[in-house]
Design a protein around this motif. Sequence first.
Motif, PDB file in Angstrom:
ATOM      1  N   ALA A 251       0.828  -1.211   0.000  1.00 16.00           N
ATOM      2  CA  ALA A 251       0.000   0.000   0.000  1.00 16.00           C
ATOM      3  C   ALA A 251       0.857   1.254   0.000  1.00 16.00           C
ATOM      4  CB  ALA A 251      -0.921  -0.002   1.226  1.00 16.00           C
ATOM      5  N   GLN A 252       1.959   1.210   0.734  1.00 16.44           N
ATOM      6  CA  GLN A 252       2.865   2.356   0.766  1.00 16.44           C
ATOM      7  C   GLN A 252       3.460   2.621  -0.616  1.00 16.44           C
ATOM      8  OE1 GLN A 252       6.615   2.179   0.920  1.00 16.44           O
ATOM      9  NE2 GLN A 252       6.788   4.384   1.158  1.00 16.44           N
ATOM     10  N   THR A 253       3.779   1.556  -1.351  1.00 17.53           N
ATOM     11  CA  THR A 253       4.282   1.726  -2.710  1.00 17.53           C
ATOM     12  C   THR A 253       3.200   2.317  -3.614  1.00 17.53           C
ATOM     13  OG1 THR A 253       5.773  -0.163  -2.433  1.00 17.53           O
ATOM     14  CG2 THR A 253       5.312   0.535  -4.686  1.00 17.53           C
ATOM     15  N   LEU A 254       1.961   1.860  -3.450  1.00 15.35           N
ATOM     16  CA  LEU A 254       0.868   2.398  -4.266  1.00 15.35           C
ATOM     17  C   LEU A 254       0.666   3.881  -3.977  1.00 15.35           C
ATOM     18  CD1 LEU A 254      -1.330   1.803  -6.359  1.00 15.35           C
ATOM     19  CD2 LEU A 254      -2.868   1.215  -4.470  1.00 15.35           C
ATOM     20  N   ALA A 255       0.765   4.266  -2.719  1.00 19.08           N
ATOM     21  CA  ALA A 255       0.659   5.691  -2.378  1.00 19.08           C
ATOM     22  C   ALA A 255       1.761   6.489  -3.061  1.00 19.08           C
ATOM     23  CB  ALA A 255       0.722   5.870  -0.862  1.00 19.08           C
ATOM     24  N   ASN A 256       2.971   5.936  -3.095  1.00 24.22           N
ATOM     25  CA  ASN A 256       4.079   6.581  -3.807  1.00 24.22           C
ATOM     26  C   ASN A 256       3.753   6.774  -5.285  1.00 24.22           C
ATOM     27  OD1 ASN A 256       6.152   7.289  -2.045  1.00 24.22           O
ATOM     28  ND2 ASN A 256       6.943   5.203  -1.951  1.00 24.22           N
ATOM     29  N   ILE A 257       3.174   5.743  -5.873  1.00 21.95           N
ATOM     30  CA  ILE A 257       2.850   5.795  -7.309  1.00 21.95           C
ATOM     31  C   ILE A 257       1.841   6.911  -7.581  1.00 21.95           C
ATOM     32  CG2 ILE A 257       1.719   4.543  -9.192  1.00 21.95           C
ATOM     33  CD1 ILE A 257       2.969   1.961  -7.975  1.00 21.95           C
ATOM     34  N   TYR A 258       0.808   6.987  -6.737  1.00 17.58           N
ATOM     35  CA  TYR A 258      -0.166   8.075  -6.906  1.00 17.58           C
ATOM     36  C   TYR A 258       0.506   9.440  -6.734  1.00 17.58           C
ATOM     37  CZ  TYR A 258      -4.255   4.993  -7.040  1.00 17.58           C
ATOM     38  OH  TYR A 258      -5.193   4.050  -7.409  1.00 17.58           O
ATOM     39  N   GLY A 259       1.393   9.541  -5.740  1.00 21.32           N
ATOM     40  CA  GLY A 259       2.079  10.802  -5.517  1.00 21.32           C
ATOM     41  C   GLY A 259       2.943  11.210  -6.697  1.00 21.32           C
ATOM     42  N   MET A 260       3.625  10.230  -7.308  1.00 20.28           N
ATOM     43  CA  MET A 260       4.455  10.509  -8.483  1.00 20.28           C
ATOM     44  C   MET A 260       3.642  11.135  -9.611  1.00 20.28           C
ATOM     45  SD  MET A 260       6.692   6.994  -8.689  1.00 20.28           S
ATOM     46  CE  MET A 260       7.158   7.284 -10.406  1.00 20.28           C
ATOM     47  N   ASN A 261       2.365  10.801  -9.661  1.00 15.55           N
ATOM     48  CA  ASN A 261       1.502  11.275 -10.740  1.00 15.55           C
ATOM     49  C   ASN A 261       0.610  12.434 -10.304  1.00 15.55           C
ATOM     50  OD1 ASN A 261       1.664   9.301 -13.258  1.00 15.55           O
ATOM     51  ND2 ASN A 261       1.996   8.106 -11.403  1.00 15.55           N
ATOM     52  N   ASN A 262       1.005  13.077  -9.207  1.00 17.01           N
ATOM     53  CA  ASN A 262       0.278  14.248  -8.697  1.00 17.01           C
ATOM     54  C   ASN A 262      -1.169  13.935  -8.325  1.00 17.01           C
ATOM     55  OD1 ASN A 262       2.568  15.916  -9.053  1.00 17.01           O
ATOM     56  ND2 ASN A 262       2.031  16.240 -11.210  1.00 17.01           N
ATOM     57  N   GLN A 263      -1.457  12.681  -8.047  1.00 19.15           N
ATOM     58  CA  GLN A 263      -2.780  12.290  -7.572  1.00 19.15           C
ATOM     59  C   GLN A 263      -2.746  12.282  -6.039  1.00 19.15           C
ATOM     60  OE1 GLN A 263      -2.609   8.695 -10.318  1.00 19.15           O
ATOM     61  NE2 GLN A 263      -4.796   9.188 -10.494  1.00 19.15           N
ATOM     62  N   PHE A 264      -2.594  13.483  -5.477  1.00 19.42           N
ATOM     63  CA  PHE A 264      -2.289  13.600  -4.053  1.00 19.42           C
ATOM     64  C   PHE A 264      -3.439  13.151  -3.169  1.00 19.42           C
ATOM     65  CE2 PHE A 264       0.496  16.952  -5.994  1.00 19.42           C
ATOM     66  CZ  PHE A 264       1.683  16.272  -5.807  1.00 19.42           C
ATOM     67  N   ASP A 265      -4.674  13.403  -3.593  1.00 13.47           N
ATOM     68  CA  ASP A 265      -5.817  12.979  -2.774  1.00 13.47           C
ATOM     69  C   ASP A 265      -5.836  11.465  -2.613  1.00 13.47           C
ATOM     70  OD1 ASP A 265      -6.602  15.574  -2.406  1.00 13.47           O
ATOM     71  OD2 ASP A 265      -8.168  15.533  -3.947  1.00 13.47           O
ATOM     72  N   SER A 266      -5.597  10.751  -3.722  1.00 13.41           N
ATOM     73  CA  SER A 266      -5.571   9.279  -3.668  1.00 13.41           C
ATOM     74  C   SER A 266      -4.409   8.791  -2.816  1.00 13.41           C
ATOM     75  CB  SER A 266      -5.473   8.704  -5.085  1.00 13.41           C
ATOM     76  OG  SER A 266      -6.605   9.027  -5.848  1.00 13.41           O
ATOM     77  N   ALA A 267      -3.252   9.423  -2.993  1.00 12.03           N
ATOM     78  CA  ALA A 267      -2.075   9.027  -2.212  1.00 12.03           C
ATOM     79  C   ALA A 267      -2.312   9.235  -0.726  1.00 12.03           C
ATOM     80  CB  ALA A 267      -0.856   9.830  -2.674  1.00 12.03           C
ATOM     81  N   MET A 268      -2.858  10.402  -0.361  1.00 13.45           N
ATOM     82  CA  MET A 268      -3.043  10.708   1.057  1.00 13.45           C
ATOM     83  C   MET A 268      -4.130   9.854   1.691  1.00 13.45           C
ATOM     84  SD  MET A 268      -2.236  14.795   1.459  1.00 13.45           S
ATOM     85  CE  MET A 268      -3.290  15.414   0.155  1.00 13.45           C
ATOM     86  N   ALA A 269      -5.122   9.450   0.914  1.00 17.01           N
ATOM     87  CA  ALA A 269      -6.149   8.543   1.455  1.00 17.01           C
ATOM     88  C   ALA A 269      -5.526   7.210   1.844  1.00 17.01           C
ATOM     89  CB  ALA A 269      -7.257   8.345   0.426  1.00 17.01           C
ATOM     90  N   ILE A 270      -4.630   6.696   1.002  1.00 18.96           N
ATOM     91  CA  ILE A 270      -3.932   5.449   1.319  1.00 18.96           C
ATOM     92  C   ILE A 270      -3.028   5.640   2.533  1.00 18.96           C
ATOM     93  CG2 ILE A 270      -2.231   3.762   0.501  1.00 18.96           C
ATOM     94  CD1 ILE A 270      -3.333   4.207  -2.321  1.00 18.96           C
ATOM     95  N   ASP A 271      -2.326   6.782   2.571  1.00 18.85           N
ATOM     96  CA  ASP A 271      -1.420   7.042   3.693  1.00 18.85           C
ATOM     97  C   ASP A 271      -2.168   7.062   5.021  1.00 18.85           C
ATOM     98  OD1 ASP A 271       0.883   7.253   2.137  1.00 18.85           O
ATOM     99  OD2 ASP A 271       0.557   9.377   1.731  1.00 18.85           O
ATOM    100  N   ARG A 272      -3.333   7.691   5.052  1.00 21.99           N
ATOM    101  CA  ARG A 272      -4.086   7.763   6.305  1.00 21.99           C
ATOM    102  C   ARG A 272      -4.615   6.388   6.714  1.00 21.99           C
ATOM    103  NH1 ARG A 272      -5.662  12.883   3.860  1.00 21.99           N
ATOM    104  NH2 ARG A 272      -4.653  14.559   5.026  1.00 21.99           N
TER     105      ARG A 272
END
Length: 216
Positions: free
Chosen positions: A146-167
């Motif tokens: 999941a942490q890797t998936l959050a990174n992937i979203y962050g790389m693509n400026n999909q910050f809302d998706s990344a931060m939802a996974i992080d939380r």
Amino acid sequence: MDSSYRYTLLLDSFTKDLPPVYRAMALIGKGRYYSTSKPDFSKKIYEEALVLLTDSGADSIIARAYNGIGIYYIKRSDYSNALDNYFKALRLFEKSSDFNGLGGVLANIGEVYQVKNDIPSAKKYIQRSMEVNKNNNNINSYLDAAQTLANIYGMNNQFDSAMAIDRMGIAASDSVGSTSLKSAFYNNLGNCYMYSDPPDSARYYLTQCVAMDSAN
């Protein structure tokens, strides 16, 4: 890892007169132990294990040797050989229904595609890893993926998706008492805020990350 190595040495001492597959298990433990400190030696040990495992039919053990060699190649930025070994491991883990190994190697494949910036393939394999680990109740490996998936979203400026996974990851890390996993999600959150918001939130999460890493 030191405790793991101690049991590897015990295994090695008890397998001198046993069939080769048991000696190969001890070699794979040694290969894992040396994978960071002596990667070339680690690769050699995994290759010795594969020789011992020839015609053994011990698919999940053979798969672990291939996975270890794949890790060696990714550290050398040799993505082609890394994927070749990871996919060999993947097929054998699938054949033997070794779900712990399967969840791990799927994540490894996803991380190679992430580094290659092949985002669709990275997401495909990371999400498969998360599904396998969730179904197998392997929470730590699930959160790693999941942490890797959050990174992937962050790389693509999909910050809302990344931060939802992080939380989600922070809450789940608390539930299993893992500050090392929690730190990774804090680091992700800090990076997301750094590129999407004023820096105060980024500073907060990155400072918390430093505190947890220092404590560990």
